[in-house]
Motif scaffolding. Structure first.
Motif, PDB file in Angstrom:
ATOM      1  N   ASN A 235       0.837  -1.198   0.000  1.00  0.00           N
ATOM      2  CA  ASN A 235       0.000   0.000   0.000  1.00  0.00           C
ATOM      3  C   ASN A 235       0.872   1.248   0.000  1.00  0.00           C
ATOM      4  O   ASN A 235       1.622   1.498   0.947  1.00  0.00           O
ATOM      5  N   LEU A 236       0.787   2.051  -1.048  1.00  0.00           N
ATOM      6  CA  LEU A 236       1.659   3.205  -1.211  1.00  0.00           C
ATOM      7  C   LEU A 236       1.383   4.284  -0.167  1.00  0.00           C
ATOM      8  O   LEU A 236       2.314   4.937   0.328  1.00  0.00           O
ATOM      9  N   VAL A 237       0.123   4.471   0.181  1.00  0.00           N
ATOM     10  CA  VAL A 237      -0.217   5.505   1.163  1.00  0.00           C
ATOM     11  C   VAL A 237       0.267   5.101   2.546  1.00  0.00           C
ATOM     12  O   VAL A 237       0.814   5.926   3.294  1.00  0.00           O
ATOM     13  N   ALA A 238       0.101   3.837   2.895  1.00  0.00           N
ATOM     14  CA  ALA A 238       0.586   3.362   4.191  1.00  0.00           C
ATOM     15  C   ALA A 238       2.089   3.580   4.311  1.00  0.00           C
ATOM     16  O   ALA A 238       2.593   4.014   5.350  1.00  0.00           O
ATOM     17  N   LEU A 239       2.810   3.293   3.226  1.00  0.00           N
ATOM     18  CA  LEU A 239       4.250   3.497   3.263  1.00  0.00           C
ATOM     19  C   LEU A 239       4.588   4.979   3.449  1.00  0.00           C
ATOM     20  O   LEU A 239       5.483   5.332   4.228  1.00  0.00           O
ATOM     21  N   ASP A 240       3.873   5.855   2.759  1.00  0.00           N
ATOM     22  CA  ASP A 240       4.136   7.291   2.897  1.00  0.00           C
ATOM     23  C   ASP A 240       3.815   7.782   4.310  1.00  0.00           C
ATOM     24  O   ASP A 240       4.466   8.712   4.812  1.00  0.00           O
ATOM     25  N   PHE A 241       2.817   7.176   4.956  1.00  0.00           N
ATOM     26  CA  PHE A 241       2.515   7.519   6.347  1.00  0.00           C
ATOM     27  C   PHE A 241       3.727   7.275   7.233  1.00  0.00           C
ATOM     28  O   PHE A 241       4.067   8.095   8.091  1.00  0.00           O
ATOM     29  N   VAL A 242       4.380   6.142   7.039  1.00  0.00           N
ATOM     30  CA  VAL A 242       5.548   5.807   7.849  1.00  0.00           C
ATOM     31  C   VAL A 242       6.744   6.662   7.448  1.00  0.00           C
ATOM     32  O   VAL A 242       7.482   7.171   8.293  1.00  0.00           O
ATOM     33  N   ALA A 243       6.928   6.853   6.136  1.00  0.00           N
ATOM     34  CA  ALA A 243       8.091   7.586   5.641  1.00  0.00           C
ATOM     35  C   ALA A 243       8.127   9.023   6.161  1.00  0.00           C
ATOM     36  O   ALA A 243       9.183   9.513   6.570  1.00  0.00           O
TER      37      ALA A 243
END
Length: 379
Positions: A235-243
């Motif tokens: 999930n790209l959005v989930a990754l951006d949340f963490v990043a």
């Protein structure tokens, strides 16, 4: 459905270190075999903003790309590497960019082809899109049944960060990206478009290069900053949340694509599980981020009147300019002018604040200047 983000410490771009870290990272998600099967044709979509040496932290590091290529091959996949730079890209220019950024060497060592996204295009539709219900993208994606995205963690004047969601913009060929900046100079509208695109092209796996990120005047003229992390997710959005939390954002909703994607139910933060390292153990709290825009805090009836006083704008630092004229050649509204003395200037009455000039300035000679009135709303 639980959205998992794997987070692993990685301190070096040395290939053996990277390969071990990648196997550990992907092992948290079930291993590379969860994403690539024998015989799969795999497109590895890198971040090639322009041809810059790897140590400048402008592009995905070629060693990470090589390590991913090797893993895909181990799983029986047939990989290829591709992207579309942000500037005008001729065949010669693209080849030069691949060479300078280190990808030509990766191709030579691995036998994996480097693709051009500039030639054949096609339209893809998304009936659920809010701003765009179809996009013109590279036709290359039709030839692959698995897409792995390898973004680079950097700052960006419009989207604040460029990571997983923003990396999809590279599927739109060359100067067609400029058309979006012309039509969508506002960060909210641009972010809406990026979320529309997110729902149009299916990414099977995203692996973020956060070993050395870019802080400050990104995504091209900033300063490399070691973060020492790689991340992966479906999930790209989930990754951006963490990043974004890794580089010091306390509230992931400060990133407009994150907020818009959650509003549109692409991702529910309560359903996220972080595997591996803890964010706080790798977090760089003093990472130099792009200052937040205050325009959304201004009452609507005042926003138009105050926009010119509150909007950040690109500013040319003449002492740093090397007269490459990338900004002049790539400005969507042609508001950058060469003066009689050879110096460059910006006509702010025509400037749409798309920051394409800053994005393509590799000397760091174009910065984001914030107006003094902003202090009244951020004090």
């Amino acid at each position: 459905m639980v959205q998992r983000v794997a987070l692993t410490r990685c301190e070096s771009y040395q290939l053996p270190v990277l390969e071990n870290s990648l196997k550990k990272l992907l092992g948290l998600l079930g291993g590379i075999g969860e994403f690539v099967k024998n015989g799969d044709r795999v497109l590895i979509k890198i971040n090639l903003l322009s041809g810059r040496p790897p140590e400048k932290a402008v592009t995905t590091h070629p060693s990470l790309v090589e390590a991913v290529v090797n893993l895909v091959k181990e799983a029986g996949g047939i990989p290829a590497i591709g992207d579309s730079p942000g500037e005008m890209a001729t065949i010669t220019g693209l080849a030069r960019a691949y060479r300078t950024a280190g990808f030509e060497e990766v191709s030579r060592k691995t036998g994996v082809p480097l693709l051009s996204f500039e030639d054949d295009v096609m339209e893809v539709e998304n009936s659920q899109g809010h701003l765009y219900k179809k996009f013109t993208v590279t036709k290359q994606i039709k030839d692959f049944n698995v897409i792995i995205s390898l973004p680079k963690l950097k700052t960006h004047p419009l989207t604040y960060i460029t990571a997983a969601v923003k990396n999809n913009f590279g599927f739109i060929p060359g100067l067609r990206k400029t058309e979006f900046h012309l039509k969508l100079p506002d960060r909210e509208l641009l972010s809406e478009m990026l979320v529309d695109l997110l729902d149009t092209i299916k990414i099977d796996l995203v692996i973020l290069d956060g070993i050395v990120a870019m802080e400050g005047n990104g995504p091209a003229g900033g300063v490399p900053r070691k973060v020492g992390a790689i991340l992966a997710s479906r999930n790209l959005v989930a990754l951006d949340f963490v990043a974004c939390q890794l580089i010091g954002y306390k509230n992931p909703f400060d990133i407009p694509t994150n907020r818009i994607a959650v509003e549109r139910k692409f991702f529910l933060p309560g359903n996220m599980e972080i595997l591996g390292e803890r964010i706080e153990d790798l977090q760089v709290k003093d990472f130099k981020r792009i200052p937040q825009d205050v325009s959304r805090k201004i009452p609507l009836f005042l926003s138009k009147w105050l926009k010119s006083l509150l909007s950040a704008k690109p500013k040319i630092i003449d002492e740093l300019c090397n007269r490459c004229f990338h900004c002049l050649e790539n400005c969507p509204v042609k508001c950058v002018e060469k003066n009689k003395d050879g110096k460059l200037s910006i006509h702010y009455s025509d400037c749409i604040r798309c920051f394409c000039c800053q994005e393509l300035c590799f000397q760091g000679a174009i910065i984001t200047e914030r107006p003094w009135l902003v202090k009244l709303f951020t004090a």
